[in-house]
Scaffold this active site. Sequence first.
Site: not given
Length: 558
Positions: A113, A469
């Site tokens: 990580q 949209m």
Amino acid sequence: MELSGAKILIESLKQEGVEYVFGVNGGAAMPIFDALYDHPDVKLIMMRHEQGASHAADGYARATGEVGVTLATSGPGATNLVTGIATAFMDSIPMVAITGQVYTHLMGNDAFQECDVIGVTRPVCKHSYLIKSGDEVADVIAEAFHIASTGRPGPVVVDFAKDAQIHESLFRYPEKVNIRSYKPKVEGHPRQIAKAVELIHNAERPILYAGGGVTLANASEELRELAIKTGIPITVTLMGLGAFPETHPLAMEMPGMHGSCCANYAFTDSDLVVAIGARFDDRVTGDLTKFAPNAKKIHIDIDASCIGKNVPVDVPIVGDAKRVLAEMNKLVHRVDIEPWMRQINEWKEQYPFEYNQKGDNIMPQYVIEQIYDLYSDAIVVGDVGQHQMWAAQYFKFTEPRQWLNSGGLGTMGFSLPAAIGAQLGCPDKTVVNINGDGSYIMTIQELVPAITMKLPLKIFIINNMYLGMVRQWQELFHQKRYAGVDYHDNPDFAQLADAFGATGIRVERIEDVRPALEKAKGIDDGPVVIDFIVDEEENVFPMVPAGAGLGDVIRGLA
């Protein structure tokens, strides 16, 4: 007093008056979360995704004017914050994003990580720090808050190595911050201000053009004084709505791609544009070669790099909008522009925002009108898409920080977590979330913390079962080839809200719109979600097509 780096961080946040930290836990940030456990006065708001945490901190900052704080672990936790950091950066929102990082001796080794958070976020933040020692924590946090909240505000990233979180150091919080290379200019130059005032007094067709910078500078009062004292008509951008009351006779409403015909025609015919805390965004200007072609331009902005970046200006004024406007207001007087005001009022009367009713369908504009009628004093948090434009057009904002939305980046999924931040920051206000079906489902998991905290959010979904949209553009410019926009497989959002533990209402008939909104008004023990099933193929008009000038507006109605 010696404390661990994590505890120094929390003590530093207390010194900055931080009330809420919006976060998601993880391995490289566990010492910080552990330190928060002992400090209930700095409240941890446990969001369900790091993007939601960053948007919640952003919404808190927009609603209150204070710095929002978000916290995540290293690697994917940090990268999940990036969209929220970029959203805040584009809209100049003060935020401090704190990320855990692997131990310093593991940095650069592709540890579990590990991610170069500084490198990843550098293009989308105002400044960043990597803390490798507990000795640095207090000074870094003091500087981070100072940078985030002064000058042109923005997000600051603080990446915090795990060993620095654990090791103990002496805690001493700096009384003041002095960064030699960072000295924002706040006072406008008197000579430039005088030039601007002279242009204002000599103009025949002037307009004021205000943006989100007015709200960020807490300069709404000064803006209103300038407009009323001079009698000059004003248009306020999507980001600035509420900085000047949309109900005032001088207001021309929002300009740009989906702005009012009056505002767009006024830009085209004006002989003077006074821009205040606005950046001449492409969605406002349209084709730059046709933008205000006969107008001189005054530009007031705290960020010198914004002035002249998109549009050449005649009188640049670098400074804080509140201070510059205060000085201008000492010098200006009413201007004689009666013929111009007659023209402005003719345009306003001739070309209002309007729509056609289609049979028995629920029209989205009608829903917004009813929301405005019942919730006119609410904080409204919009998402991104058609519903955002309809909310901006049909809800008449009268106060700063009343309208919160992702303007610059246009981040779908912003509004639900941002509404959580706004509600926590303004507990005495009604917070209305106007959402779309496509954007709502992107961060729907954040309904969980809203329910857990019993926040009385009013979540109103304008559900046309499309990415509306994009569908509109495909209809107008791509021969109705509706690729990747069909959302008819949406779940029943009302039933889903019930399953989460909120109150869900589905509205499919016009006559049920008002009663549902009234019912929502009486629910204050948790969120209420109303799923409005609206006309599927209604478009947003007026519309200036991409690449066209503001005078080339499509009004849309037959």
